[in-house]
Design a protein around this motif. Structure first.
Motif, PDB file in Angstrom:
ATOM      1  N   ASN A 106       0.829  -1.210   0.000  1.00 54.37           N
ATOM      2  CA  ASN A 106       0.000   0.000   0.000  1.00 54.37           C
ATOM      3  C   ASN A 106       0.862   1.258   0.000  1.00 54.37           C
ATOM      4  O   ASN A 106       0.567   2.227  -0.712  1.00 54.37           O
ATOM      5  CB  ASN A 106      -0.952   0.024   1.200  1.00 54.37           C
ATOM      6  CG  ASN A 106      -2.045  -1.005   1.067  1.00 54.37           C
ATOM      7  OD1 ASN A 106      -2.568  -1.225  -0.012  1.00 54.37           O
ATOM      8  ND2 ASN A 106      -2.383  -1.636   2.174  1.00 54.37           N
ATOM      9  N   GLU A 107       1.908   1.247   0.809  1.00 57.53           N
ATOM     10  CA  GLU A 107       2.823   2.385   0.841  1.00 57.53           C
ATOM     11  C   GLU A 107       3.506   2.557  -0.511  1.00 57.53           C
ATOM     12  O   GLU A 107       3.657   3.678  -0.999  1.00 57.53           O
ATOM     13  CB  GLU A 107       3.881   2.188   1.931  1.00 57.53           C
ATOM     14  CG  GLU A 107       3.311   2.176   3.333  1.00 57.53           C
ATOM     15  CD  GLU A 107       4.261   1.576   4.346  1.00 57.53           C
ATOM     16  OE1 GLU A 107       4.058   1.860   5.540  1.00 57.53           O
ATOM     17  OE2 GLU A 107       5.190   0.828   3.971  1.00 57.53           O
ATOM     18  N   TYR A 108       3.901   1.436  -1.097  1.00 56.03           N
ATOM     19  CA  TYR A 108       4.553   1.465  -2.408  1.00 56.03           C
ATOM     20  C   TYR A 108       3.649   2.137  -3.444  1.00 56.03           C
ATOM     21  O   TYR A 108       4.082   3.025  -4.167  1.00 56.03           O
ATOM     22  CB  TYR A 108       4.917   0.038  -2.842  1.00 56.03           C
ATOM     23  CG  TYR A 108       5.304  -0.052  -4.284  1.00 56.03           C
ATOM     24  CD1 TYR A 108       6.515   0.446  -4.725  1.00 56.03           C
ATOM     25  CD2 TYR A 108       4.447  -0.627  -5.220  1.00 56.03           C
ATOM     26  CE1 TYR A 108       6.872   0.391  -6.068  1.00 56.03           C
ATOM     27  CE2 TYR A 108       4.791  -0.685  -6.556  1.00 56.03           C
ATOM     28  CZ  TYR A 108       6.006  -0.179  -6.970  1.00 56.03           C
ATOM     29  OH  TYR A 108       6.348  -0.228  -8.298  1.00 56.03           O
ATOM     30  N   VAL A 109       2.399   1.725  -3.499  1.00 54.62           N
ATOM     31  CA  VAL A 109       1.458   2.293  -4.470  1.00 54.62           C
ATOM     32  C   VAL A 109       1.245   3.784  -4.202  1.00 54.62           C
ATOM     33  O   VAL A 109       1.237   4.589  -5.135  1.00 54.62           O
ATOM     34  CB  VAL A 109       0.124   1.513  -4.472  1.00 54.62           C
ATOM     35  CG1 VAL A 109      -0.940   2.226  -5.292  1.00 54.62           C
ATOM     36  CG2 VAL A 109       0.345   0.098  -4.995  1.00 54.62           C
ATOM     37  N   LYS A 110       1.113   4.161  -2.935  1.00 52.84           N
ATOM     38  CA  LYS A 110       0.926   5.582  -2.603  1.00 52.84           C
ATOM     39  C   LYS A 110       2.132   6.418  -3.017  1.00 52.84           C
ATOM     40  O   LYS A 110       1.978   7.520  -3.550  1.00 52.84           O
ATOM     41  CB  LYS A 110       0.652   5.746  -1.101  1.00 52.84           C
ATOM     42  CG  LYS A 110      -0.716   5.288  -0.689  1.00 52.84           C
ATOM     43  CD  LYS A 110      -0.902   5.449   0.809  1.00 52.84           C
ATOM     44  CE  LYS A 110      -2.238   4.865   1.245  1.00 52.84           C
ATOM     45  NZ  LYS A 110      -2.408   4.956   2.699  1.00 52.84           N
ATOM     46  N   ILE A 111       3.326   5.907  -2.770  1.00 50.90           N
ATOM     47  CA  ILE A 111       4.533   6.629  -3.178  1.00 50.90           C
ATOM     48  C   ILE A 111       4.565   6.773  -4.695  1.00 50.90           C
ATOM     49  O   ILE A 111       4.857   7.853  -5.217  1.00 50.90           O
ATOM     50  CB  ILE A 111       5.802   5.934  -2.645  1.00 50.90           C
ATOM     51  CG1 ILE A 111       5.882   6.092  -1.118  1.00 50.90           C
ATOM     52  CG2 ILE A 111       7.058   6.494  -3.317  1.00 50.90           C
ATOM     53  CD1 ILE A 111       6.969   5.276  -0.456  1.00 50.90           C
ATOM     54  N   CYS A 112       4.229   5.702  -5.404  1.00 48.29           N
ATOM     55  CA  CYS A 112       4.180   5.769  -6.867  1.00 48.29           C
ATOM     56  C   CYS A 112       3.177   6.817  -7.331  1.00 48.29           C
ATOM     57  O   CYS A 112       3.460   7.592  -8.257  1.00 48.29           O
ATOM     58  CB  CYS A 112       3.841   4.408  -7.466  1.00 48.29           C
ATOM     59  SG  CYS A 112       5.196   3.218  -7.411  1.00 48.29           S
ATOM     60  N   GLN A 113       2.026   6.865  -6.703  1.00 47.82           N
ATOM     61  CA  GLN A 113       1.014   7.847  -7.087  1.00 47.82           C
ATOM     62  C   GLN A 113       1.508   9.272  -6.871  1.00 47.82           C
ATOM     63  O   GLN A 113       1.349  10.126  -7.738  1.00 47.82           O
ATOM     64  CB  GLN A 113      -0.281   7.613  -6.305  1.00 47.82           C
ATOM     65  CG  GLN A 113      -1.014   6.372  -6.737  1.00 47.82           C
ATOM     66  CD  GLN A 113      -2.190   6.023  -5.839  1.00 47.82           C
ATOM     67  OE1 GLN A 113      -2.219   6.377  -4.659  1.00 47.82           O
ATOM     68  NE2 GLN A 113      -3.161   5.320  -6.396  1.00 47.82           N
ATOM     69  N   VAL A 114       2.114   9.517  -5.714  1.00 43.18           N
ATOM     70  CA  VAL A 114       2.609  10.860  -5.405  1.00 43.18           C
ATOM     71  C   VAL A 114       3.710  11.268  -6.391  1.00 43.18           C
ATOM     72  O   VAL A 114       3.754  12.406  -6.840  1.00 43.18           O
ATOM     73  CB  VAL A 114       3.118  10.937  -3.945  1.00 43.18           C
ATOM     74  CG1 VAL A 114       3.923  12.191  -3.696  1.00 43.18           C
ATOM     75  CG2 VAL A 114       1.938  10.858  -2.983  1.00 43.18           C
ATOM     76  N   LEU A 115       4.580  10.325  -6.738  1.00 43.02           N
ATOM     77  CA  LEU A 115       5.680  10.624  -7.656  1.00 43.02           C
ATOM     78  C   LEU A 115       5.271  10.490  -9.129  1.00 43.02           C
ATOM     79  O   LEU A 115       6.095  10.684 -10.012  1.00 43.02           O
ATOM     80  CB  LEU A 115       6.876   9.706  -7.361  1.00 43.02           C
ATOM     81  CG  LEU A 115       7.538   9.893  -6.000  1.00 43.02           C
ATOM     82  CD1 LEU A 115       8.637   8.858  -5.795  1.00 43.02           C
ATOM     83  CD2 LEU A 115       8.079  11.308  -5.841  1.00 43.02           C
TER      84      LEU A 115
END
Length: 85
Positions: A55-64
């Motif tokens: 979940n953190e990985y996906v959120k970081i990808c979305q932000v970046l």
């Protein structure tokens, strides 16, 4: 073996770190965009002191503004250590 020591996991985190820097986003900026009070959260992930969950990985990808599939491809590529298995 713990995930944080696996070569492909390290490549994934390295990719995220490189992409963050390429986009000129600092650790504090990323932490703020993710809703975390300080940058130690990001620092610990990038220094392999904290394991990144999906979940953190996906959120970081979305932000970046990254395609999460690109990073998953890194995990799917066999590392030189695992080709013998």
């Amino acid at each position: 073996m713990k995930a944080i020591f696996e070569p492909n996991y390290r490549k994934l985190v390295g990719w995220l770190t490189a992409e963050r820097k390429f986009r000129k986003c600092t650790q504090p900026q990323l932490a703020e965009k993710l809703g975390f009070p300080n940058s130690s959260y990001i620092s610990k992930i990038e220094n392999f002191e904290r394991k990144l969950d999906v979940n953190e990985y996906v959120k970081i990808c979305q932000v970046l503004e990254l395609d999460p599939h690109e990073g998953i491809d890194i995990l799917l590529k066999p590392s030189p250590d695992t080709r013998r298995l």
